[in-house]
Write a protein that holds these residues in place. Structure first.
Motif: not given
Ligand code: PGA
Length: 250
Positions: A20-23, A46-49
């Motif tokens: 999530a942080a990277l996206v 997947i869910a976080a991204a």
């Protein structure tokens, strides 16, 4: 006329929180990209991204898919599951799967068919080992891998498959194919598609280069007429590096 596509292949890196942080870090950096932008993440991310990428131009991909609809296949994921989770792309036949996990041209083909029939965009990886290039057998091998993997698709379906040409000796090694080598072998792949599915189809298929592609070599590779994008491993794990690759034309 072919829209370039730059995809990150995170491989076995990043927890959901890190994903999530990277996206989130990437979003503003790639917001004006002229190419399609994809991150192919581990299944647990997947869910976080997908959540983090919502409303942005970043699409989420998975790194593999099984061919069955459901059933007794411990550890595998079906195409329908990926679609339901918000995934749009899936890497299939990566050389690491072929080398370390017994993936064959037959199972790669089964996975491609399942993905495409479920509405996912397949990123099909092909490419030669060092000995194959040294023996002068690269062209025959990538032709064979491509034709076998696409077998059973219609020309219309093939148009939407993305192919990643990844010479195995260039993956994670810091060695890159020269711009000309990459362009030439991608040309061979396109000719194979033209032979079986027609020139019109071949002209539409996007073919990426992959193997130590980074902010330094991306411009030269992308200037080649046959190269329509990149599949990026190591350089996709940091927002600064990946965004420089995505914005290669700026
Ligand atoms: P690399 O990996 O960029 O780290 O060489 C590319 C890939 O395996 O897709």
């Amino acid at each position: 006329m072919r829209k370039p596509i730059i995809a990150g292949n995170w491989k076995m890196n990043k927890t959901p929180a890190e994903a999530a942080a990277l996206v989130n870090e990437l979003k503003p950096l790639v917001a004006d990209a002229q190419c399609d932008v994809v991150v192919c993440v581990p299944a647990v991310d997947i869910a976080a991204a997908v959540d983090a990428a919502a409303g942005s131009n970043i699409k989420v991909g998975a790194q593999n898919v099984h061919w069955a609809k459901s059933g007794a296949y411990t550890g595998e994921l079906s195409a329908d599951m990926l679609v339901a989770a918000g995934v749009e792309y899936v890497v299939i036949g990566h050389s690491e799967r072929r080398q370390y996990f017994g993936e064959t041209d037959r199972t790669v083909n089964q996975r491609v068919l399942a993905a495409v029939n479920a509405g996912l965009k397949a990123i099909l990886c092909v490419g030669e080992m060092k000995e194959v290039r040294e023996a002068g057998a690269t062209d025959g091998l990538v032709d064979f891998q491509t034709i076998m993997a696409l077998n059973g698709l219609t020309a219309e379906q093939v148009q939407d498959v993305i192919i990643a040409y990844e010479p195995v000796w260039a993956i994670g090694t810091g060695l890159t194919a020269t711009d000309e080598q990459a362009n030439e072998t991608i040309g061979v792949i396109r000719k194979a598609i033209a032979r079986k599915y027609g020139q019109e189809c071949a002209d539409k298929v996007r073919i990426q280069y992959g193997g130590s592609m980074n902010p330094k070599n991306v411009k030269g590779l992308m200037a080649q007429p046959e190269i329509d994008g990149g599949l990026i491993g190591g350089a996709s794990l940091k927002a600064a590096d990946f965004s420089l690759v995505v914005n290669y034309d700026k």
